[in-house]
Scaffold this motif. Structure first.
Motif, mmCIF file in Angstrom:
data_model
loop_
_atom_site.group_PDB
_atom_site.id
_atom_site.type_symbol
_atom_site.label_atom_id
_atom_site.label_comp_id
_atom_site.label_asym_id
_atom_site.label_seq_id
_atom_site.Cartn_x
_atom_site.Cartn_y
_atom_site.Cartn_z
ATOM 1 N N MET A 164 0.760 -2.703 -11.548
ATOM 2 C CA MET A 164 0.686 -1.890 -10.338
ATOM 3 C C MET A 164 2.503 -2.043 -9.710
ATOM 4 S SD MET A 164 -2.698 -2.536 -8.379
ATOM 5 C CE MET A 164 -3.996 -2.588 -9.321
ATOM 6 N N LEU A 165 2.970 -3.321 -9.638
ATOM 7 C CA LEU A 165 4.247 -3.270 -9.307
ATOM 8 C C LEU A 165 5.473 -2.849 -10.141
ATOM 9 C CD1 LEU A 165 4.292 -7.347 -8.342
ATOM 10 C CD2 LEU A 165 4.340 -5.433 -6.834
ATOM 11 N N ALA A 166 5.089 -2.915 -11.315
ATOM 12 C CA ALA A 166 6.038 -1.872 -12.351
ATOM 13 C C ALA A 166 5.843 -0.591 -11.985
ATOM 14 C CB ALA A 166 5.625 -2.319 -13.499
ATOM 15 N N ALA A 167 4.631 -0.087 -11.780
ATOM 16 C CA ALA A 167 4.454 1.444 -11.589
ATOM 17 C C ALA A 167 5.272 2.033 -10.048
ATOM 18 C CB ALA A 167 2.951 1.709 -11.415
ATOM 19 N N THR B 267 -11.051 -6.602 -14.547
ATOM 20 C CA THR B 267 -11.049 -7.723 -13.653
ATOM 21 C C THR B 267 -9.908 -8.161 -12.906
ATOM 22 O OG1 THR B 267 -10.714 -9.346 -15.298
ATOM 23 C CG2 THR B 267 -13.227 -8.849 -15.055
ATOM 24 N N PRO B 268 -9.563 -7.009 -11.981
ATOM 25 C CA PRO B 268 -8.253 -7.288 -11.293
ATOM 26 C C PRO B 268 -8.223 -7.772 -9.990
ATOM 27 C CG PRO B 268 -8.715 -5.265 -11.182
ATOM 28 C CD PRO B 268 -10.023 -5.573 -11.966
ATOM 29 N N SER B 269 -7.369 -8.235 -9.254
ATOM 30 C CA SER B 269 -7.271 -8.624 -7.709
ATOM 31 C C SER B 269 -5.985 -8.387 -7.362
ATOM 32 C CB SER B 269 -7.916 -10.056 -7.748
ATOM 33 O OG SER B 269 -8.109 -10.635 -6.417
ATOM 34 N N ALA B 270 -6.362 -8.136 -5.845
ATOM 35 C CA ALA B 270 -4.522 -8.079 -5.231
ATOM 36 C C ALA B 270 -4.504 -9.432 -4.732
ATOM 37 C CB ALA B 270 -4.770 -6.905 -4.232
ATOM 38 N N ALA C 111 1.214 -3.721 -0.855
ATOM 39 C CA ALA C 111 1.877 -2.599 -2.163
ATOM 40 C C ALA C 111 0.803 -1.736 -2.653
ATOM 41 C CB ALA C 111 2.330 -3.585 -3.026
ATOM 42 N N LEU C 112 -0.476 -2.006 -2.305
ATOM 43 C CA LEU C 112 -1.598 -0.935 -2.831
ATOM 44 C C LEU C 112 -1.307 0.252 -2.377
ATOM 45 C CD1 LEU C 112 -4.537 -3.275 -2.525
ATOM 46 C CD2 LEU C 112 -3.099 -3.069 -4.525
ATOM 47 N N PRO C 113 -1.067 0.598 -1.189
ATOM 48 C CA PRO C 113 -0.902 2.157 -0.808
ATOM 49 C C PRO C 113 0.172 2.905 -1.437
ATOM 50 C CG PRO C 113 -1.384 0.718 1.162
ATOM 51 C CD PRO C 113 -1.101 -0.030 -0.089
ATOM 52 N N GLN C 114 0.988 2.020 -2.114
ATOM 53 C CA GLN C 114 2.314 2.688 -2.727
ATOM 54 C C GLN C 114 1.885 3.013 -4.445
ATOM 55 O OE1 GLN C 114 5.891 0.231 -1.652
ATOM 56 N NE2 GLN C 114 4.572 -0.734 -0.106
ATOM 57 N N VAL C 115 0.953 2.334 -4.919
ATOM 58 C CA VAL C 115 0.837 2.575 -6.263
ATOM 59 C C VAL C 115 0.555 4.278 -6.588
ATOM 60 C CG1 VAL C 115 -0.846 2.013 -8.011
ATOM 61 C CG2 VAL C 115 -0.440 0.361 -6.473
ATOM 62 N N PRO C 116 1.569 4.653 -7.298
ATOM 63 C CA PRO C 116 1.575 6.127 -7.465
ATOM 64 C C PRO C 116 0.759 6.969 -8.509
ATOM 65 C CG PRO C 116 3.318 4.981 -8.558
ATOM 66 C CD PRO C 116 2.578 3.961 -8.128
ATOM 67 N N ALA D 157 -10.646 0.486 -1.990
ATOM 68 C CA ALA D 157 -10.667 0.989 -0.488
ATOM 69 C C ALA D 157 -8.938 1.325 -0.449
ATOM 70 C CB ALA D 157 -10.961 0.128 0.561
ATOM 71 N N LYS D 158 -8.171 0.575 -0.900
ATOM 72 C CA LYS D 158 -6.785 0.364 -0.464
ATOM 73 C C LYS D 158 -5.840 1.385 -1.418
ATOM 74 C CE LYS D 158 -7.277 -1.933 3.237
ATOM 75 N NZ LYS D 158 -7.199 -1.379 4.543
#
Length: 275
Positions: free
Chosen positions: A109-112, A126-129, A208-213, A237-238
């Motif tokens: 997600m950070l890379a994207a 099995t992800p987590s923020a 950063a989650l709302p910025q994932v494009p 949700a985010k």
């Protein structure tokens, strides 16, 4: 490796391989304590599809050509994301599908966010923020739990793996998959593993989650001691474009415990149906 694929510097650094060919590229990113061998049970299913597969080992993992002197070059997860982006750039890849296990989902997600053109979708297993609990958030681990694990890794270079593996798999200690995961944990550079573990368990990419494009499909499991249901609900949700798929699997590693079931879900997600 594809016969016409020249080895680039980042491929050598990250022990990367390119398998097969096809109009779509699936990049397979392993999680903490593992390397690309964690995908071995899944590979036969994916290699039957018209896909180009890219596998690699993060710095300090598996066959990566990075020793512990380079730990200072990896102060945060963004450094790992930058390695992934550099690999994709050298391979001249864009709009890839990223199959990311555990912490690799955050890295992806950070890379994207940094280079959205490189990615089409993240398939997050099995992800987590964030793994650490907070007053307004349940990630599954109190600070004392994290420090206990890090202390165990520092004090007992080999014993921690045998303790952790069966718990995260929800399997008996003497099971084949527990032994496989234990060996995976022990195959990585110990100093890098301790460093990576601290980054992983204290990560927080919630802001950063709302910025994932790009779209994110989340595959989650039952009885996952690493990622509770609340953490999955938070991601859904985010994230701007997210949906969650429950796998009928226990533990944090469906690619080890139920590779056939996971492969079927991946095929559906990629539009190939179940073969």
């Amino acid at each position: 490796m594809s016969v016409d694929q020249a080895v680039t510097p980042m491929m050598q650094k990250l022990n990367a391989r390119v398998l097969g060919s096809g109009s779509q590229t699936l990049v397979m990113a392993h999680g903490f304590g593992c390397d690309q061998r964690i995908w071995q049970k899944l590979l036969p299913q994916l290699q039957s599809l018209p896909l180009k597969l890219v596998l690699f080992d993060y710095a300090g993992c598996g066959g990566s050509q990075v020793d512990e002197d380079a730990i200072a070059d990896y102060p945060d997860l963004q450094a790992y994301a930058d390695d992934l982006l550099a690999l994709l750039a050298e391979l001249q890849l864009s709009s890839v599908l990223l199959l990311a296990h555990s912490i690799s989902s955050a890295i992806g997600m950070l890379a994207a966010i940094r280079q959205p053109q490189r990615f089409k979708k993240v398939l997050a297993i099995t992800p987590s923020a964030r793994y650490q609990n907070a007053p307004d958030y349940y990630g599954g681990f109190d600070t004392a739990d994290i420090e206990q694990l890090l202390q165990l890794m520092a004090q007992n270079q080999f014993g921690w793996a045998g303790i952790l593996a069966p718990k995260v798999l929800d399997e008996p200690e003497n099971s084949v998959v527990s032994q496989q995961l234990t060996q995976s944990f022990l195959s990585n550079n110990p100093a890098f593993s301790r460093h990576f573990a601290r980054l992983v368990f204290y990560v927080d990419i919630r802001a950063a989650l709302p910025q994932v494009p790009i779209p994110v499909t989340i595959f989650y499991t039952k009885a996952d001691m690493i990622v509770p249901q609340q953490a999955i609900d938070y991601l859904v949700a985010k994230l701007p474009q997210a949906r969650a798929v429950l796998l009928n699997v226990r533990g944090h590693y469906p690619q080890l415990c139920q590779p056939q079931l996971l492969a079927e879900q991946i095929k559906r997600e990629l539009g190939y149906g179940v073969v």
